[in-house]
Design a protein around this motif. Structure first.
Motif, PDB file in Angstrom:
ATOM      1  N   LEU A 125       3.403   5.856   5.391  1.00 46.98           N
ATOM      2  CA  LEU A 125       2.710   4.974   4.453  1.00 46.98           C
ATOM      3  C   LEU A 125       3.586   3.738   4.292  1.00 46.98           C
ATOM      4  CD1 LEU A 125       0.456   4.534   2.238  1.00 46.98           C
ATOM      5  CD2 LEU A 125       2.065   5.581   0.620  1.00 46.98           C
ATOM      6  N   LYS A 126       2.983   2.561   4.431  1.00 46.50           N
ATOM      7  CA  LYS A 126       3.753   1.317   4.361  1.00 46.50           C
ATOM      8  C   LYS A 126       3.170   0.377   3.329  1.00 46.50           C
ATOM      9  CE  LYS A 126       5.664  -2.410   7.212  1.00 46.50           C
ATOM     10  NZ  LYS A 126       5.820  -2.968   8.577  1.00 46.50           N
ATOM     11  N   ILE A 127       4.043  -0.248   2.577  1.00 46.49           N
ATOM     12  CA  ILE A 127       3.656  -1.323   1.662  1.00 46.49           C
ATOM     13  C   ILE A 127       4.257  -2.597   2.227  1.00 46.49           C
ATOM     14  CG2 ILE A 127       3.657  -2.169  -0.694  1.00 46.49           C
ATOM     15  CD1 ILE A 127       4.267   0.658  -1.668  1.00 46.49           C
ATOM     16  N   GLN A 128       3.370  -3.566   2.538  1.00 46.34           N
ATOM     17  CA  GLN A 128       3.828  -4.790   3.194  1.00 46.34           C
ATOM     18  C   GLN A 128       4.579  -5.722   2.260  1.00 46.34           C
ATOM     19  OE1 GLN A 128       4.124  -5.854   6.100  1.00 46.34           O
ATOM     20  NE2 GLN A 128       2.467  -5.218   7.452  1.00 46.34           N
ATOM     21  N   SER A 129       4.048  -5.988   1.121  1.00 44.76           N
ATOM     22  CA  SER A 129       4.631  -6.946   0.185  1.00 44.76           C
ATOM     23  C   SER A 129       4.537  -6.330  -1.206  1.00 44.76           C
ATOM     24  CB  SER A 129       3.865  -8.267   0.254  1.00 44.76           C
ATOM     25  OG  SER A 129       4.387  -9.203  -0.658  1.00 44.76           O
ATOM     26  N   ALA A 130       5.573  -5.649  -1.584  1.00 44.91           N
ATOM     27  CA  ALA A 130       5.521  -4.838  -2.804  1.00 44.91           C
ATOM     28  C   ALA A 130       5.414  -5.699  -4.061  1.00 44.91           C
ATOM     29  CB  ALA A 130       6.758  -3.948  -2.883  1.00 44.91           C
ATOM     30  N   LYS A 131       4.698  -5.150  -5.050  1.00 42.00           N
ATOM     31  CA  LYS A 131       4.562  -5.777  -6.360  1.00 42.00           C
ATOM     32  C   LYS A 131       5.136  -4.835  -7.418  1.00 42.00           C
ATOM     33  CE  LYS A 131       0.353  -8.316  -5.211  1.00 42.00           C
ATOM     34  NZ  LYS A 131      -1.055  -8.596  -5.589  1.00 42.00           N
ATOM     35  N   GLN A 132       5.463  -5.391  -8.595  1.00 41.19           N
ATOM     36  CA  GLN A 132       6.008  -4.540  -9.652  1.00 41.19           C
ATOM     37  C   GLN A 132       5.043  -3.422 -10.013  1.00 41.19           C
ATOM     38  OE1 GLN A 132       7.286  -6.927 -12.988  1.00 41.19           O
ATOM     39  NE2 GLN A 132       9.140  -7.617 -11.934  1.00 41.19           N
ATOM     40  N   GLY A 133       3.752  -3.696  -9.926  1.00 42.86           N
ATOM     41  CA  GLY A 133       2.740  -2.687 -10.237  1.00 42.86           C
ATOM     42  C   GLY A 133       2.716  -1.516  -9.264  1.00 42.86           C
ATOM     43  N   ASP A 134       3.432  -1.632  -8.142  1.00 45.44           N
ATOM     44  CA  ASP A 134       3.507  -0.531  -7.183  1.00 45.44           C
ATOM     45  C   ASP A 134       4.576   0.483  -7.575  1.00 45.44           C
ATOM     46  OD1 ASP A 134       3.121  -2.912  -4.455  1.00 45.44           O
ATOM     47  OD2 ASP A 134       1.595  -1.871  -5.646  1.00 45.44           O
ATOM     48  N   THR A 135       5.334   0.181  -8.616  1.00 50.84           N
ATOM     49  CA  THR A 135       6.361   1.113  -9.079  1.00 50.84           C
ATOM     50  C   THR A 135       5.716   2.435  -9.456  1.00 50.84           C
ATOM     51  OG1 THR A 135       7.856  -0.610  -9.851  1.00 50.84           O
ATOM     52  CG2 THR A 135       8.066   1.569 -10.881  1.00 50.84           C
ATOM     53  N   ALA A 136       6.121   3.499  -8.778  1.00 52.99           N
ATOM     54  CA  ALA A 136       5.500   4.818  -8.936  1.00 52.99           C
ATOM     55  C   ALA A 136       6.225   5.790  -8.012  1.00 52.99           C
ATOM     56  CB  ALA A 136       4.016   4.768  -8.551  1.00 52.99           C
TER      57      ALA A 136
END
Lengths: 114, 112
Positions: free
Chosen positions: A77-88
Protein backbone atom coordinates in the motif's frame (compact mmCIF):
# COMPACT_ATOMS: atom_id res chain seq x y z
CA UNK A 1 1.94 -21.08 11.70
CA UNK A 2 3.03 -17.49 11.11
CA UNK A 3 0.41 -14.77 11.31
CA UNK A 4 0.04 -11.71 9.15
CA UNK A 5 3.24 -9.69 9.10
CA UNK A 6 3.60 -6.02 8.30
CA UNK A 7 6.47 -3.60 7.92
CA UNK A 8 7.51 -1.09 8.90
CA UNK A 9 5.85 -0.91 12.32
CA UNK A 10 6.19 2.86 12.53
CA UNK A 11 6.66 5.71 10.06
CA UNK A 12 6.97 9.45 10.58
CA UNK A 13 6.75 11.77 7.56
CA UNK A 14 6.46 15.38 6.64
CA UNK A 15 3.43 16.37 4.57
CA UNK A 16 4.03 15.73 0.89
CA UNK A 17 6.35 12.79 1.39
CA UNK A 18 5.64 9.29 0.09
CA UNK A 19 5.51 6.07 2.08
CA UNK A 20 4.94 2.38 1.37
CA UNK A 21 3.58 -0.31 3.64
CA UNK A 22 4.19 -3.99 3.08
CA UNK A 23 2.05 -6.96 4.11
CA UNK A 24 2.64 -10.71 4.06
CA UNK A 25 -0.65 -12.59 4.68
CA UNK A 26 -1.11 -15.98 6.28
CA UNK A 27 0.07 -18.68 3.90
CA UNK A 28 -2.80 -20.01 1.78
CA UNK A 29 -5.12 -17.07 2.42
CA UNK A 30 -6.49 -15.87 -0.89
CA UNK A 31 -8.07 -12.63 0.30
CA UNK A 32 -6.13 -9.66 1.60
CA UNK A 33 -7.51 -6.44 3.09
CA UNK A 34 -6.08 -3.05 3.94
CA UNK A 35 -7.81 -1.05 6.65
CA UNK A 36 -7.13 2.40 8.04
CA UNK A 37 -7.65 2.88 11.77
CA UNK A 38 -7.60 6.47 12.98
CA UNK A 39 -6.83 6.97 16.65
CA UNK A 40 -9.74 5.94 18.91
CA UNK A 41 -11.82 4.62 16.01
CA UNK A 42 -12.56 1.27 14.46
CA UNK A 43 -10.78 0.01 11.33
CA UNK A 44 -12.20 1.28 8.04
CA UNK A 45 -11.72 -0.65 4.82
CA UNK A 46 -9.54 0.91 2.14
CA UNK A 47 -9.22 -1.92 -0.41
CA UNK A 48 -9.30 -5.68 -0.67
CA UNK A 49 -8.02 -8.31 -3.09
CA UNK A 50 -8.98 -11.84 -4.00
CA UNK A 51 -5.74 -13.34 -5.24
CA UNK A 52 -4.22 -10.57 -7.40
CA UNK A 53 -7.53 -8.96 -8.39
CA UNK A 54 -8.92 -5.86 -6.70
CA UNK A 55 -12.43 -6.64 -5.46
CA UNK A 56 -13.30 -3.28 -3.90
CA UNK A 57 -11.24 -0.11 -3.83
CA UNK A 58 -14.13 2.33 -3.59
CA UNK A 59 -12.88 3.69 -0.24
CA UNK A 60 -9.30 4.19 -1.40
CA UNK A 61 -8.41 7.88 -2.00
CA UNK A 62 -7.25 7.12 -5.54
CA UNK A 63 -5.48 10.38 -6.14
CA UNK A 64 -2.86 9.63 -3.51
CA UNK A 65 -3.25 6.01 -2.42
CA UNK A 66 -2.47 2.89 -4.43
CA UNK A 67 -2.35 -0.79 -3.57
CA UNK A 68 -1.09 -3.84 -5.45
CA UNK A 69 -0.89 -7.56 -4.91
CA UNK A 70 0.88 -8.69 -8.10
CA UNK A 71 1.34 -12.41 -7.41
CA UNK A 72 -1.63 -12.90 -5.14
CA UNK A 73 0.53 -13.20 -2.05
CA UNK A 74 2.28 -10.12 -0.57
CA UNK A 75 0.82 -6.66 -0.97
CA UNK A 76 2.04 -3.07 -0.90
CA UNK A 77 0.00 0.00 0.00
CA UNK A 78 1.51 3.34 -1.03
CA UNK A 79 0.68 6.92 -0.17
CA UNK A 80 2.12 9.27 -2.77
CA UNK A 81 1.85 12.63 -1.04
CA UNK A 82 0.93 12.22 2.59
CA UNK A 83 -1.34 14.64 4.44
CA UNK A 84 -1.76 15.18 8.18
CA UNK A 85 -5.22 13.61 7.88
CA UNK A 86 -3.55 10.33 6.85
CA UNK A 87 -2.18 9.94 10.38
CA UNK A 88 -3.52 6.56 11.48
CA UNK A 89 -2.59 2.91 11.87
CA UNK A 90 -2.70 0.93 8.64
CA UNK A 91 -3.79 -2.65 9.18
CA UNK A 92 -3.50 -5.59 6.86
CA UNK A 93 -5.75 -8.63 7.27
CA UNK A 94 -6.19 -11.90 5.41
CA UNK A 95 -8.81 -14.61 5.11
CA UNK A 96 -9.58 -17.74 3.12
CA UNK A 97 -12.60 -18.94 1.21
CA UNK A 98 -15.87 -17.56 -0.07
CA UNK A 99 -18.23 -15.30 1.78
CA UNK A 100 -17.75 -13.49 5.05
CA UNK A 101 -15.20 -15.39 7.04
CA UNK A 102 -12.61 -15.06 9.73
CA UNK A 103 -10.18 -12.26 9.10
CA UNK A 104 -6.81 -12.23 10.81
CA UNK A 105 -5.03 -8.95 11.33
CA UNK A 106 -1.39 -8.02 11.40
CA UNK A 107 0.09 -5.68 14.01
CA UNK A 108 -0.28 -2.61 11.79
CA UNK A 109 1.92 0.26 10.74
CA UNK A 110 1.49 3.41 12.80
CA UNK A 111 1.87 6.42 10.52
CA UNK A 112 2.36 9.97 11.77
CA UNK A 113 2.33 12.81 9.24
CA UNK A 114 3.71 16.06 10.63
CA UNK B 1 -23.76 7.17 8.67
CA UNK B 2 -22.56 4.63 11.20
CA UNK B 3 -23.84 1.21 10.14
CA UNK B 4 -22.53 -0.53 13.26
CA UNK B 5 -22.90 1.28 16.58
CA UNK B 6 -21.43 0.54 19.96
CA UNK B 7 -23.34 2.36 22.65
CA UNK B 8 -20.53 2.79 25.17
CA UNK B 9 -17.14 4.28 24.48
CA UNK B 10 -15.77 2.95 27.75
CA UNK B 11 -16.73 0.58 30.53
CA UNK B 12 -15.18 -0.13 33.92
CA UNK B 13 -15.90 -3.29 35.88
CA UNK B 14 -14.43 -4.98 38.94
CA UNK B 15 -12.52 -8.19 38.66
CA UNK B 16 -14.92 -11.11 38.74
CA UNK B 17 -17.93 -9.14 37.43
CA UNK B 18 -19.62 -9.64 34.08
CA UNK B 19 -18.89 -6.94 31.51
CA UNK B 20 -21.68 -6.35 28.98
CA UNK B 21 -20.89 -4.61 25.70
CA UNK B 22 -23.71 -3.59 23.39
CA UNK B 23 -23.80 -3.25 19.62
CA UNK B 24 -26.52 -2.43 17.10
CA UNK B 25 -26.62 -2.38 13.32
CA UNK B 26 -28.74 -0.97 10.53
CA UNK B 27 -28.33 -3.22 7.51
CA UNK B 28 -30.70 -6.21 7.65
CA UNK B 29 -28.48 -8.00 5.14
CA UNK B 30 -25.68 -8.37 7.69
CA UNK B 31 -25.40 -12.00 8.75
CA UNK B 32 -21.95 -12.40 10.27
CA UNK B 33 -20.95 -10.59 13.46
CA UNK B 34 -17.44 -11.00 14.89
CA UNK B 35 -16.08 -9.33 17.97
CA UNK B 36 -12.45 -8.32 17.96
CA UNK B 37 -10.21 -7.57 20.93
CA UNK B 38 -7.43 -5.05 20.54
CA UNK B 39 -4.60 -4.20 22.92
CA UNK B 40 -2.58 -0.99 22.54
CA UNK B 41 0.02 -1.26 19.80
CA UNK B 42 -1.42 -4.47 18.39
CA UNK B 43 -3.80 -5.40 15.60
CA UNK B 44 -7.35 -6.56 16.36
CA UNK B 45 -7.63 -10.25 17.28
CA UNK B 46 -10.75 -12.27 16.54
CA UNK B 47 -12.38 -13.16 19.85
CA UNK B 48 -15.72 -14.77 19.00
CA UNK B 49 -18.24 -14.56 16.16
CA UNK B 50 -21.89 -15.40 15.49
CA UNK B 51 -23.98 -15.86 12.37
CA UNK B 52 -27.52 -14.54 12.18
CA UNK B 53 -29.08 -18.01 12.19
CA UNK B 54 -28.08 -18.33 15.85
CA UNK B 55 -29.16 -16.32 18.87
CA UNK B 56 -26.32 -17.28 21.18
CA UNK B 57 -22.68 -18.24 20.86
CA UNK B 58 -20.49 -19.18 23.80
CA UNK B 59 -16.74 -19.67 24.02
CA UNK B 60 -15.34 -20.00 27.50
CA UNK B 61 -16.00 -16.79 29.42
CA UNK B 62 -17.24 -14.95 26.30
CA UNK B 63 -20.85 -15.12 25.09
CA UNK B 64 -22.64 -13.32 22.27
CA UNK B 65 -26.39 -12.77 22.54
CA UNK B 66 -27.99 -11.90 19.20
CA UNK B 67 -31.45 -10.40 18.52
CA UNK B 68 -32.16 -10.35 14.79
CA UNK B 69 -35.56 -8.70 15.13
CA UNK B 70 -34.14 -5.80 17.15
CA UNK B 71 -30.90 -5.70 15.13
CA UNK B 72 -28.69 -5.74 18.16
CA UNK B 73 -26.23 -7.98 19.91
CA UNK B 74 -24.17 -7.99 23.05
CA UNK B 75 -20.91 -9.47 24.23
CA UNK B 76 -20.81 -10.75 27.80
CA UNK B 77 -17.46 -11.26 29.46
CA UNK B 78 -18.03 -13.42 32.50
CA UNK B 79 -15.65 -13.36 35.50
CA UNK B 80 -13.71 -10.41 34.07
CA UNK B 81 -9.96 -10.44 34.63
CA UNK B 82 -7.46 -7.55 34.49
CA UNK B 83 -6.01 -9.17 31.37
CA UNK B 84 -9.36 -8.56 29.63
CA UNK B 85 -8.68 -4.81 29.75
CA UNK B 86 -8.68 -3.88 26.07
CA UNK B 87 -10.77 -2.27 23.36
CA UNK B 88 -13.52 -4.45 21.90
CA UNK B 89 -14.89 -3.91 18.42
CA UNK B 90 -18.18 -5.20 17.13
CA UNK B 91 -18.14 -5.78 13.36
CA UNK B 92 -20.55 -6.97 10.69
CA UNK B 93 -20.51 -8.38 7.20
CA UNK B 94 -22.86 -10.19 4.81
CA UNK B 95 -22.81 -13.05 2.36
CA UNK B 96 -21.35 -11.91 -0.94
CA UNK B 97 -19.46 -9.14 0.81
CA UNK B 98 -16.29 -9.94 2.64
CA UNK B 99 -15.09 -6.69 4.11
CA UNK B 100 -16.00 -6.00 7.71
CA UNK B 101 -17.73 -2.88 8.94
CA UNK B 102 -16.56 -2.00 12.41
CA UNK B 103 -18.11 -0.10 15.26
CA UNK B 104 -16.15 2.59 17.08
CA UNK B 105 -15.11 0.29 19.91
CA UNK B 106 -15.66 -0.01 23.67
CA UNK B 107 -12.66 0.25 25.95
CA UNK B 108 -13.02 -2.06 28.92
CA UNK B 109 -11.04 -1.55 32.11
CA UNK B 110 -11.08 -4.31 34.70
CA UNK B 111 -10.05 -3.17 38.16
CA UNK B 112 -8.54 -5.73 40.55
Amino acid sequence: EAGVTQSPRYAVLQEGQAVSFWCDPISGHDTLYWYQQPRDQGPQLLVYFRDEAVIDNSQLPSDRFSAVRPKGTNSTLKIQSAKQGDTATYLCASSFGLGAGEQYFGPGTRLTVL
Amino acid sequence: QQQVRQSSQSLTVWEGETAILNCSYENSAFDYFPWYQQFPGEGPALLIAIRSVSDKKEDGRFTIFFNKREKNLSLHIKDSQPGDSATYFCAASYQGGRALIFGTGTTVSVSP
